[in-house]
Design a protein around this motif. Structure first.
Motif, mmCIF file in Angstrom:
data_model
loop_
_atom_site.group_PDB
_atom_site.id
_atom_site.type_symbol
_atom_site.label_atom_id
_atom_site.label_comp_id
_atom_site.label_asym_id
_atom_site.label_seq_id
_atom_site.Cartn_x
_atom_site.Cartn_y
_atom_site.Cartn_z
ATOM 1 N N PRO A 41 -0.106 54.658 27.334
ATOM 2 C CA PRO A 41 0.665 54.877 28.574
ATOM 3 C C PRO A 41 0.547 56.299 29.106
ATOM 4 C CG PRO A 41 1.998 53.754 26.907
ATOM 5 C CD PRO A 41 0.766 54.244 26.226
ATOM 6 N N SER A 42 0.496 57.274 28.189
ATOM 7 C CA SER A 42 0.378 58.665 28.644
ATOM 8 C C SER A 42 -0.952 58.900 29.347
ATOM 9 C CB SER A 42 0.527 59.620 27.447
ATOM 10 O OG SER A 42 1.796 59.496 26.854
ATOM 11 N N ALA A 43 -2.036 58.369 28.780
ATOM 12 C CA ALA A 43 -3.342 58.538 29.406
ATOM 13 C C ALA A 43 -3.400 57.829 30.755
ATOM 14 C CB ALA A 43 -4.438 58.012 28.476
ATOM 15 N N ALA A 44 -2.752 56.661 30.844
ATOM 16 C CA ALA A 44 -2.771 55.918 32.109
ATOM 17 C C ALA A 44 -2.049 56.677 33.220
ATOM 18 C CB ALA A 44 -2.131 54.548 31.913
ATOM 19 N N GLY A 45 -1.036 57.457 32.866
ATOM 20 C CA GLY A 45 -0.308 58.235 33.875
ATOM 21 C C GLY A 45 -0.573 59.718 33.793
ATOM 22 N N ALA A 46 -1.771 60.103 33.367
ATOM 23 C CA ALA A 46 -2.068 61.521 33.139
ATOM 24 C C ALA A 46 -1.923 62.358 34.402
ATOM 25 C CB ALA A 46 -3.475 61.675 32.552
ATOM 26 N N ASP A 47 -2.140 61.764 35.564
ATOM 27 C CA ASP A 47 -2.039 62.534 36.805
ATOM 28 C C ASP A 47 -0.673 63.172 36.974
ATOM 29 O OD1 ASP A 47 -4.593 61.814 37.358
ATOM 30 O OD2 ASP A 47 -4.138 60.509 39.048
ATOM 31 N N ALA A 127 -4.989 68.177 26.244
ATOM 32 C CA ALA A 127 -5.442 67.691 27.547
ATOM 33 C C ALA A 127 -4.826 68.488 28.684
ATOM 34 C CB ALA A 127 -5.097 66.208 27.699
ATOM 35 N N SER A 128 -3.626 69.017 28.478
ATOM 36 C CA SER A 128 -2.974 69.810 29.529
ATOM 37 C C SER A 128 -3.482 71.245 29.571
ATOM 38 C CB SER A 128 -1.458 69.836 29.313
ATOM 39 O OG SER A 128 -0.827 68.780 29.975
ATOM 40 N N TRP A 129 -3.954 71.736 28.429
ATOM 41 C CA TRP A 129 -4.297 73.157 28.313
ATOM 42 C C TRP A 129 -5.285 73.632 29.387
ATOM 43 C CZ3 TRP A 129 -2.204 76.057 24.151
ATOM 44 C CH2 TRP A 129 -2.595 77.400 24.134
ATOM 45 N N PRO A 130 -6.390 72.940 29.650
ATOM 46 C CA PRO A 130 -7.352 73.478 30.632
ATOM 47 C C PRO A 130 -6.817 73.511 32.054
ATOM 48 C CG PRO A 130 -8.353 71.765 29.258
ATOM 49 C CD PRO A 130 -6.880 71.693 29.040
ATOM 50 N N TYR A 131 -5.791 72.712 32.345
ATOM 51 C CA TYR A 131 -5.310 72.604 33.723
ATOM 52 C C TYR A 131 -3.947 73.254 33.921
ATOM 53 C CZ TYR A 131 -8.849 68.971 33.420
ATOM 54 O OH TYR A 131 -10.017 68.277 33.194
ATOM 55 N N GLY A 333 1.045 65.087 40.466
ATOM 56 C CA GLY A 333 0.446 63.783 40.721
ATOM 57 C C GLY A 333 0.369 63.459 42.192
ATOM 58 N N TRP A 334 1.022 64.274 43.035
ATOM 59 C CA TRP A 334 0.973 64.071 44.485
ATOM 60 C C TRP A 334 0.198 65.215 45.132
ATOM 61 C CZ3 TRP A 334 2.815 59.630 46.664
ATOM 62 C CH2 TRP A 334 3.594 58.808 45.853
ATOM 63 N N SER A 335 0.869 66.316 45.367
ATOM 64 C CA SER A 335 0.181 67.453 45.986
ATOM 65 C C SER A 335 -0.752 68.153 45.010
ATOM 66 C CB SER A 335 1.205 68.463 46.520
ATOM 67 O OG SER A 335 1.969 67.898 47.557
ATOM 68 N N VAL A 336 -0.423 68.086 43.719
ATOM 69 C CA VAL A 336 -1.210 68.777 42.692
ATOM 70 C C VAL A 336 -1.594 67.774 41.611
ATOM 71 C CG1 VAL A 336 -1.212 70.606 40.958
ATOM 72 C CG2 VAL A 336 -0.014 70.950 43.119
#
Length: 443
Positions: A41-47, A127-131, A333-336
């Protein structure tokens, strides 16, 4: 001596039962399920979380709503194993005491589920670290969540030992989902404060002792249940029960004091080289160059214009005097998405809409509506403007006349000299928030 005896007899000493339970049977599969229930579920909503540390924390904590009942159901299924196999009497003849036998069966399943969760959590952090666009990783809830998850698995084993039904495990899962769901809807009541899976908003962080108190609350109840079931001296269940009650009372009695505003969410970083200045929340400080670049066309065309706010702000609550709200960067997930503005042109147009400040107007003076459209077209046209213009040009006669007036107003503003346009825009921005034409000269 033991090693020599093993060599002489050609046999190895039997391994510890905890190790045997941990590497074979149901426990590793429970760990795989814990990993997948967290990761998929986390990967599916990663945005919506990747790149935001608080969002990643909230996502991983929110998974407990699904994972806690699953861990309890896995423990319950393991607890009924001997009954399903018909080996209860044989299991009861083991040399080890009932508590040791219980823990040897319960801990591997609970720890495997927790390990699967922690592995998925580590992957989410990486997965969050680079962004990441500012702030820092939030690990305040993760240790307590892992402890609570382990406690749920062990508590489920107690239920599995006591309830002689094959459907006990799915019923435990269903009851867990229902209980957590009802607790989450209970507003700010006591049930919500004792809920280890209660949703956490991105702008909040727990007070320092809250995760520890939640862990003591969960572990104390579980330890009391285990000791009351399996210990030779049942009174030993009283100390952990007292600790759980004390921790629960502390959680309930603290009310809204369990959470506080994230200090980073109250700070801003600003680019003071533009007018208005551009400020973004410190949690997303590394987005400032992107936001400034997206608004560069607007701020360049506003050079020398008076009656503008001092800055675009990005903090919770209403803008202060001399400020105007920056278009929302959150929820992610919207503007960013993954540390990048998704549509800079749309973002700039929204900023101009904020500058006009007419969101509360139910009816707008026709001349002011024309002026708003002309200013938007000059400063930052909407990405959908061309589509709407084409539709208006093909509409009925009234829509075509309205479109012709809009085109004329846009052309009039564009045809002005620089000084004349600055004077006109200064008069226009003096009417910010008004619903009537006021002092804005006609175009």
């Amino acid at each position: 001596m033991t090693l020599m005896a093993e060599r002489e007899t050609g046999r190895r000493a039997p391994g510890h039962p905890l190790r045997a339970e941990a590497v074979r049977g149901f426990a590793p599969w429970a760990g795989v399920a814990g990993f997948l229930v967290t990761a998929v579920p986390s990967a599916a909503g990663a945005d919506r979380w990747q790149g935001g540390w608080a969002e990643t924390r909230t996502e991983l904590h929110g998974v407990l709503l699904i994972l806690l009942p699953l861990a309890a159901a896995a423990g319950c299924w393991q607890g009924g194993r001997e009954r399903r196999r018909g080996t209860e009497e044989l299991w009861g003849t083991a040399v080890r005491g009932p508590l040791a036998r219980f823990l040897a069966s319960a801990l591997p399943v609970a720890l495997w589920v927790t390990a699967g969760y922690l592995l998925a959590a580590a992957g989410a952090m990486l997965a969050s670290w680079p962004y990441a666009t500012g702030d820092r990783p939030y690990l305040d809830l993760l240790p307590a969540d892992a402890v609570v998850l382990t406690a749920a698995g062990v508590a489920g084993q107690v239920v599995g030992r006591l309830v002689p039904w094959r459907v006990a495990a799915p019923l435990v899962a269903a009851g867990g989902y229902a209980g957590l769901g009802l607790s989450g809807r209970s507003g700010t009541g006591a049930g919500r404060r004792l809920d280890p899976a209660v949703p956490v908003a991105e702008h909040l962080v727990p007070v320092g002792w809250q995760p520890a108190a939640m862990a003591v609350w969960a572990v104390g109840l579980t330890a009391a249940a285990v000791l009351a079931y399996a210990a030779r001296r049942r009174w030993t269940a009283l100390p952990p029960l007292v600790a759980a009650v004390a921790a629960g009372a502390l959680l309930v009695g603290s009310g809204d004091g369990l959470w506080r505003e994230n200090p980073a969410a109250g700070r801003q970083v600003c680019d003071t080289s533009t007018t208005p200045q551009v400020c973004v929340n410190a949690r997303y400080g590394e987005l400032l160059p992107q936001v400034t670049a997206a608004l560069s066309g607007v701020t360049r065309r506003l050079e020398g214009v008076r009656n503008l706010p001092a800055r675009f702000e990005d903090h919770r609550g209403e803008p202060r005097d001399g400020e105007v709200q920056l278009p929302m960067l959150t929820p992610i997930g919207w503007s960013v998405v993954r540390g990048r503005l998704t549509d800079p042109e749309q973002y700039a147009w929204e900023a101009v809409m904020m500058l006009e400040g007419r969101g509360d107007c139910r009816e707008l003076d026709p001349d002011l509506r024309l002026a708003d459209d002309a200013v938007q077209h000059y400063l930052a046209p909407s990405p959908a403007e061309r589509t709407f213009d084409e539709l208006a040009a093909q509409g009925d006669e009234e829509r075509r006349r309205e479109f012709a007036r809009r085109k004329a107003a846009r052309a009039a503003l564009a045809a002005m000299g620089d000084d004349e346009r600055r004077r006109w825009l200064s008069a226009y921005f003096a009417s910010v928030g008004a619903c009537g034409a006021g002092e804005v000269p006609a175009l």
